[in-house]
Design an enzyme around this catalytic site. Sequence first.
Site, PDB file in Angstrom:
ATOM      1  N   LYS A 243       6.352   3.221  -4.451  1.00 29.99           N
ATOM      2  CA  LYS A 243       6.329   1.817  -4.562  1.00 29.99           C
ATOM      3  C   LYS A 243       5.128   2.077  -5.934  1.00 29.99           C
ATOM      4  O   LYS A 243       5.334   0.724  -6.446  1.00 29.99           O
ATOM      5  CB  LYS A 243       6.383   0.534  -4.024  1.00 29.99           C
ATOM      6  CG  LYS A 243       8.078   0.955  -2.606  1.00 29.99           C
ATOM      7  CD  LYS A 243       7.483  -0.778  -2.263  1.00 29.99           C
ATOM      8  CE  LYS A 243       8.549  -0.376  -1.294  1.00 29.99           C
ATOM      9  NZ  LYS A 243       8.222  -1.930  -0.207  1.00 29.99           N
TER      10      LYS A 243
ATOM     11  N   ASN B 182       0.677  -1.047  -0.402  1.00 26.08           N
ATOM     12  CA  ASN B 182      -0.294  -0.083  -0.087  1.00 26.08           C
ATOM     13  C   ASN B 182       1.018   1.279  -0.083  1.00 26.08           C
ATOM     14  O   ASN B 182       0.490   2.599   0.212  1.00 26.08           O
ATOM     15  CB  ASN B 182      -1.106   0.063   1.249  1.00 26.08           C
ATOM     16  CG  ASN B 182      -2.256  -0.798   1.309  1.00 26.08           C
ATOM     17  OD1 ASN B 182      -2.894  -0.877  -0.545  1.00 26.08           O
ATOM     18  ND2 ASN B 182      -2.668  -1.656   1.410  1.00 26.08           N
ATOM     19  N   ASN B 183       2.446   1.049  -0.611  1.00 27.42           N
ATOM     20  CA  ASN B 183       2.861   2.215  -0.009  1.00 27.42           C
ATOM     21  C   ASN B 183       3.230   2.724  -1.999  1.00 27.42           C
ATOM     22  O   ASN B 183       3.479   2.327  -2.889  1.00 27.42           O
ATOM     23  CB  ASN B 183       4.611   1.219  -0.237  1.00 27.42           C
ATOM     24  CG  ASN B 183       5.415   2.772  -0.416  1.00 27.42           C
ATOM     25  OD1 ASN B 183       5.539   3.820  -1.104  1.00 27.42           O
ATOM     26  ND2 ASN B 183       6.136   2.669   1.175  1.00 27.42           N
TER      27      ASN B 183
ATOM     28  N   ASP C 291      11.425  -6.647  -1.084  1.00 24.22           N
ATOM     29  CA  ASP C 291      11.585  -5.923  -0.237  1.00 24.22           C
ATOM     30  C   ASP C 291      12.654  -5.072  -0.547  1.00 24.22           C
ATOM     31  O   ASP C 291      13.474  -6.018  -1.480  1.00 24.22           O
ATOM     32  CB  ASP C 291      11.522  -7.321   0.905  1.00 24.22           C
ATOM     33  CG  ASP C 291      11.512  -6.199   2.322  1.00 24.22           C
ATOM     34  OD1 ASP C 291      11.328  -5.319   2.786  1.00 24.22           O
ATOM     35  OD2 ASP C 291      12.589  -6.980   3.494  1.00 24.22           O
TER      36      ASP C 291
ATOM     37  N   GLY D 265      12.449   7.549   1.676  1.00 21.10           N
ATOM     38  CA  GLY D 265      13.241   6.317   2.125  1.00 21.10           C
ATOM     39  C   GLY D 265      14.923   7.373   2.030  1.00 21.10           C
ATOM     40  O   GLY D 265      14.923   8.275   2.355  1.00 21.10           O
TER      41      GLY D 265
ATOM     42  N   LYS E   5      15.349   8.095 -12.182  1.00 21.39           N
ATOM     43  CA  LYS E   5      15.571   7.034 -10.487  1.00 21.39           C
ATOM     44  C   LYS E   5      15.053   5.679 -11.207  1.00 21.39           C
ATOM     45  O   LYS E   5      15.734   4.573 -11.070  1.00 21.39           O
ATOM     46  CB  LYS E   5      14.896   7.221  -9.265  1.00 21.39           C
ATOM     47  CG  LYS E   5      15.193   6.503  -8.295  1.00 21.39           C
ATOM     48  CD  LYS E   5      14.454   6.889  -6.986  1.00 21.39           C
ATOM     49  CE  LYS E   5      14.113   5.969  -6.399  1.00 21.39           C
ATOM     50  NZ  LYS E   5      13.622   5.847  -4.687  1.00 21.39           N
TER      51      LYS E   5
END
Length: 194
Positions: free
Chosen positions: A13, A9-10, A69, A151, A173
Amino acid sequence: MKKIVFATNNKHKLDEIRKILSDKFEIVSLHDIGCDVDIPETGDTLEDNALMKAEYVKQHYGLDCFADDTGLEVEALDGEPGVHSARYAEWTDHDSEANMDKLLGKLGNNNNRKARFRTVIALLFNGETHLFDGIVNGNIISERHGTEGFGYDPIFVPDGYEQTFAELGMEIKNQISHRARAVNKLAVFLNDKT
């Protein structure tokens, strides 16, 4: 267009992944399938955590999915924060500022600033499990630069560049990052299957 769940749910991302895979797949989030559980990430490795999340979705929703991850591995800190990157600072959860403060504090004046971002993606697809990884090497700088990204992006300069991920912007990116490299491997695999 094939629908596949990305077990996150990020929003950052999700946006990155959708930009990379949008022409072939409809990428749906945990929220989109009605999953509001904070799936535990208690593994000892990035691979363990990615698999835990993907397996949770498969078991509870029966849908093909993938999960990732990501860890920042700093050479001078014996690979820290690694699997604990999102929760590196004590008593925090995804607090980027606190995480960067702790990392910079631990590094101090150490001249070895080598680091790498590593993403592992676990895919559960047609009854099979597949793992894909992406790595980008670089260096940790001593103070934050840039406002894009999230982050540790403001303190990480990828090899071959003079700006941090947060200065380079999402378009660049998304072409060169660890997640982009892992997702590109995932995309090649999925494109061969569809």
